[in-house]
Design a protein around this motif. Sequence first.
Motif, PDB file in Angstrom:
ATOM      1  N   ALA A  63       0.624  -0.576   0.292  1.00 18.61           N
ATOM      2  CA  ALA A  63      -0.171  -0.015  -0.197  1.00 18.61           C
ATOM      3  C   ALA A  63       0.748   1.247   0.117  1.00 18.61           C
ATOM      4  O   ALA A  63       2.056   1.116   0.551  1.00 18.61           O
ATOM      5  CB  ALA A  63      -0.876   0.097   1.827  1.00 18.61           C
ATOM      6  N   GLY A  64       0.684   2.639  -0.257  1.00 22.06           N
ATOM      7  CA  GLY A  64       0.901   3.468  -0.736  1.00 22.06           C
ATOM      8  C   GLY A  64       1.373   4.447   0.687  1.00 22.06           C
ATOM      9  O   GLY A  64       0.966   3.330   2.281  1.00 22.06           O
ATOM     10  N   THR A  65       3.131   4.320   1.473  1.00 20.25           N
ATOM     11  CA  THR A  65       3.862   4.737   2.356  1.00 20.25           C
ATOM     12  C   THR A  65       4.504   5.915   2.365  1.00 20.25           C
ATOM     13  O   THR A  65       4.829   6.152   1.263  1.00 20.25           O
ATOM     14  CB  THR A  65       4.527   3.927   3.082  1.00 20.25           C
ATOM     15  N   THR A  66       4.065   6.360   3.454  1.00 23.28           N
ATOM     16  CA  THR A  66       5.468   7.361   3.091  1.00 23.28           C
ATOM     17  C   THR A  66       6.316   7.268   4.130  1.00 23.28           C
ATOM     18  O   THR A  66       6.029   7.230   5.705  1.00 23.28           O
ATOM     19  CB  THR A  66       4.809   9.433   4.120  1.00 23.28           C
ATOM     20  N   LEU A  67       7.940   6.866   3.855  1.00 25.30           N
ATOM     21  CA  LEU A  67       8.801   7.377   5.218  1.00 25.30           C
ATOM     22  C   LEU A  67       8.982   8.546   5.963  1.00 25.30           C
ATOM     23  O   LEU A  67       9.742   9.570   4.695  1.00 25.30           O
ATOM     24  CB  LEU A  67      10.302   6.749   4.421  1.00 25.30           C
ATOM     25  N   LEU A  68       8.691   8.872   7.226  1.00 29.44           N
ATOM     26  CA  LEU A  68       9.173  10.469   7.590  1.00 29.44           C
ATOM     27  C   LEU A  68      10.619  10.039   8.404  1.00 29.44           C
ATOM     28  O   LEU A  68      10.919  11.412   7.685  1.00 29.44           O
ATOM     29  CB  LEU A  68       8.120   9.854   8.870  1.00 29.44           C
ATOM     30  N   THR A  69      11.186   9.341   8.339  1.00 30.78           N
ATOM     31  CA  THR A  69      12.760   9.878   9.010  1.00 30.78           C
ATOM     32  C   THR A  69      13.252   8.535   8.092  1.00 30.78           C
ATOM     33  O   THR A  69      12.947   7.937   7.884  1.00 30.78           O
ATOM     34  CB  THR A  69      12.590   9.120  10.574  1.00 30.78           C
ATOM     35  N   SER A  70      14.845   8.654   7.968  1.00 29.52           N
ATOM     36  CA  SER A  70      15.856   7.969   7.120  1.00 29.52           C
ATOM     37  C   SER A  70      15.590   7.128   7.535  1.00 29.52           C
ATOM     38  O   SER A  70      15.481   6.685   8.867  1.00 29.52           O
ATOM     39  CB  SER A  70      17.101   8.861   7.554  1.00 29.52           C
ATOM     40  N   GLY A  71      16.287   5.958   7.380  1.00 24.41           N
ATOM     41  CA  GLY A  71      16.063   4.729   7.373  1.00 24.41           C
ATOM     42  C   GLY A  71      16.851   3.638   6.120  1.00 24.41           C
ATOM     43  O   GLY A  71      17.256   4.098   5.369  1.00 24.41           O
ATOM     44  N   SER A  72      17.986   3.102   7.130  1.00 29.14           N
ATOM     45  CA  SER A  72      18.470   1.585   6.412  1.00 29.14           C
ATOM     46  C   SER A  72      17.575   0.534   6.147  1.00 29.14           C
ATOM     47  O   SER A  72      17.564   0.034   7.107  1.00 29.14           O
ATOM     48  CB  SER A  72      19.453   1.732   6.778  1.00 29.14           C
ATOM     49  N   MET A  73      16.987  -0.493   5.271  1.00 30.57           N
ATOM     50  CA  MET A  73      16.777  -1.338   4.848  1.00 30.57           C
ATOM     51  C   MET A  73      17.865  -1.898   3.796  1.00 30.57           C
ATOM     52  O   MET A  73      18.562  -2.074   3.468  1.00 30.57           O
ATOM     53  CB  MET A  73      15.255  -0.725   4.282  1.00 30.57           C
ATOM     54  N   ASN A  74      17.376  -3.255   4.158  1.00 30.60           N
ATOM     55  CA  ASN A  74      18.205  -4.825   3.086  1.00 30.60           C
ATOM     56  C   ASN A  74      17.727  -4.876   1.882  1.00 30.60           C
ATOM     57  O   ASN A  74      18.542  -4.016   0.825  1.00 30.60           O
ATOM     58  CB  ASN A  74      18.200  -6.039   3.399  1.00 30.60           C
ATOM     59  N   SER A  75      16.581  -4.355   1.293  1.00 32.28           N
ATOM     60  CA  SER A  75      16.263  -4.116   0.048  1.00 32.28           C
ATOM     61  C   SER A  75      14.641  -3.570   0.194  1.00 32.28           C
ATOM     62  O   SER A  75      13.976  -3.496   1.269  1.00 32.28           O
ATOM     63  CB  SER A  75      15.701  -5.580  -0.802  1.00 32.28           C
ATOM     64  N   LEU A  76      14.021  -3.263  -0.846  1.00 35.88           N
ATOM     65  CA  LEU A  76      12.737  -2.980  -0.963  1.00 35.88           C
ATOM     66  C   LEU A  76      11.917  -2.813  -2.394  1.00 35.88           C
ATOM     67  O   LEU A  76      12.582  -3.279  -3.163  1.00 35.88           O
ATOM     68  CB  LEU A  76      12.682  -1.105  -1.295  1.00 35.88           C
ATOM     69  N   THR A  77      10.735  -4.100  -2.145  1.00 37.13           N
ATOM     70  CA  THR A  77       9.842  -4.311  -2.058  1.00 37.13           C
ATOM     71  C   THR A  77       8.366  -4.396  -3.037  1.00 37.13           C
ATOM     72  O   THR A  77       7.868  -4.027  -2.248  1.00 37.13           O
ATOM     73  CB  THR A  77       9.719  -6.178  -3.136  1.00 37.13           C
ATOM     74  N   LEU A  78       7.947  -3.275  -4.304  1.00 35.78           N
ATOM     75  CA  LEU A  78       6.515  -2.402  -3.941  1.00 35.78           C
ATOM     76  C   LEU A  78       5.756  -3.252  -5.420  1.00 35.78           C
ATOM     77  O   LEU A  78       6.132  -3.841  -5.854  1.00 35.78           O
ATOM     78  CB  LEU A  78       7.447  -1.210  -4.925  1.00 35.78           C
ATOM     79  N   ALA A  79       4.685  -3.725  -4.160  1.00 36.45           N
ATOM     80  CA  ALA A  79       3.859  -4.376  -4.823  1.00 36.45           C
ATOM     81  C   ALA A  79       2.497  -4.000  -4.270  1.00 36.45           C
ATOM     82  O   ALA A  79       1.891  -4.705  -3.849  1.00 36.45           O
ATOM     83  CB  ALA A  79       3.903  -6.201  -3.805  1.00 36.45           C
ATOM     84  N   GLY A  80       2.130  -2.918  -4.867  1.00 33.79           N
ATOM     85  CA  GLY A  80       0.904  -2.441  -4.923  1.00 33.79           C
ATOM     86  C   GLY A  80       1.088  -1.064  -4.297  1.00 33.79           C
ATOM     87  O   GLY A  80      -0.178  -0.145  -3.662  1.00 33.79           O
ATOM     88  N   GLY A  81       2.142  -0.291  -4.170  1.00 33.40           N
ATOM     89  CA  GLY A  81       1.561   0.743  -3.250  1.00 33.40           C
ATOM     90  C   GLY A  81       3.054   1.651  -3.147  1.00 33.40           C
ATOM     91  O   GLY A  81       4.146   0.947  -3.931  1.00 33.40           O
ATOM     92  N   SER A  82       3.206   3.221  -3.478  1.00 33.82           N
ATOM     93  CA  SER A  82       4.108   3.952  -4.150  1.00 33.82           C
ATOM     94  C   SER A  82       4.899   4.230  -2.737  1.00 33.82           C
ATOM     95  O   SER A  82       4.119   4.109  -1.615  1.00 33.82           O
ATOM     96  CB  SER A  82       3.624   4.862  -4.864  1.00 33.82           C
ATOM     97  N   LEU A  83       5.850   4.871  -2.609  1.00 33.23           N
ATOM     98  CA  LEU A  83       6.522   4.973  -1.568  1.00 33.23           C
ATOM     99  C   LEU A  83       6.594   6.845  -1.744  1.00 33.23           C
ATOM    100  O   LEU A  83       7.403   6.925  -2.827  1.00 33.23           O
ATOM    101  CB  LEU A  83       7.877   4.746  -1.585  1.00 33.23           C
ATOM    102  N   SER A  84       6.636   7.487  -0.876  1.00 31.99           N
ATOM    103  CA  SER A  84       6.791   9.006  -0.956  1.00 31.99           C
ATOM    104  C   SER A  84       7.695   8.590   0.573  1.00 31.99           C
ATOM    105  O   SER A  84       7.762   8.836   1.533  1.00 31.99           O
ATOM    106  CB  SER A  84       5.867  10.067  -0.429  1.00 31.99           C
ATOM    107  N   ILE A  85       9.231   9.710   0.318  1.00 35.98           N
ATOM    108  CA  ILE A  85      10.064   9.731   1.336  1.00 35.98           C
ATOM    109  C   ILE A  85      10.418  11.389   1.510  1.00 35.98           C
ATOM    110  O   ILE A  85       9.869  12.364   0.767  1.00 35.98           O
ATOM    111  CB  ILE A  85      11.715   9.483   0.673  1.00 35.98           C
TER     112      ILE A  85
END
Length: 140
Positions: free
Chosen positions: A46-68
Amino acid sequence: MDTSLTGFGTSFATADSGSSNLRPLNYATEVAPDFSTASANVRLTAGTTLLTSGSMNSLTLAGGSLSIAPLQALYLTSGGLLATTAATISGGTLLAPSSLPALMVHTVADLTISSLLSGGNGSANANIGFVKAGTGTLTL
């Protein structure tokens, strides 16, 4: 990785610790649905907003967009970004640290990235810093 006949790609792969055989990530135990777990393999549905910086291993977009959020960054330590459905990444900065692998974008579906792109191992040396694969269109 994709175990279907089409083989377009539905998940990142990992090696079993006992056999070293490659297999898709287990969504129940190896994938987080959001950014609340540091260094996770994240799968957004689902659509998501990243409000603070973060460190992830990988990202899969499977039905949502990302706003940083402005002045924030999403670090992908493996460099892996997979779009299995049409999506957009906007705002902030999307990066792979310069000491780690290139930013690798695999598009099964169309993906638009308007965020600032930074890093990848090419930023510290003469190696490739960005790789695009897959049948989907990538718009920068």
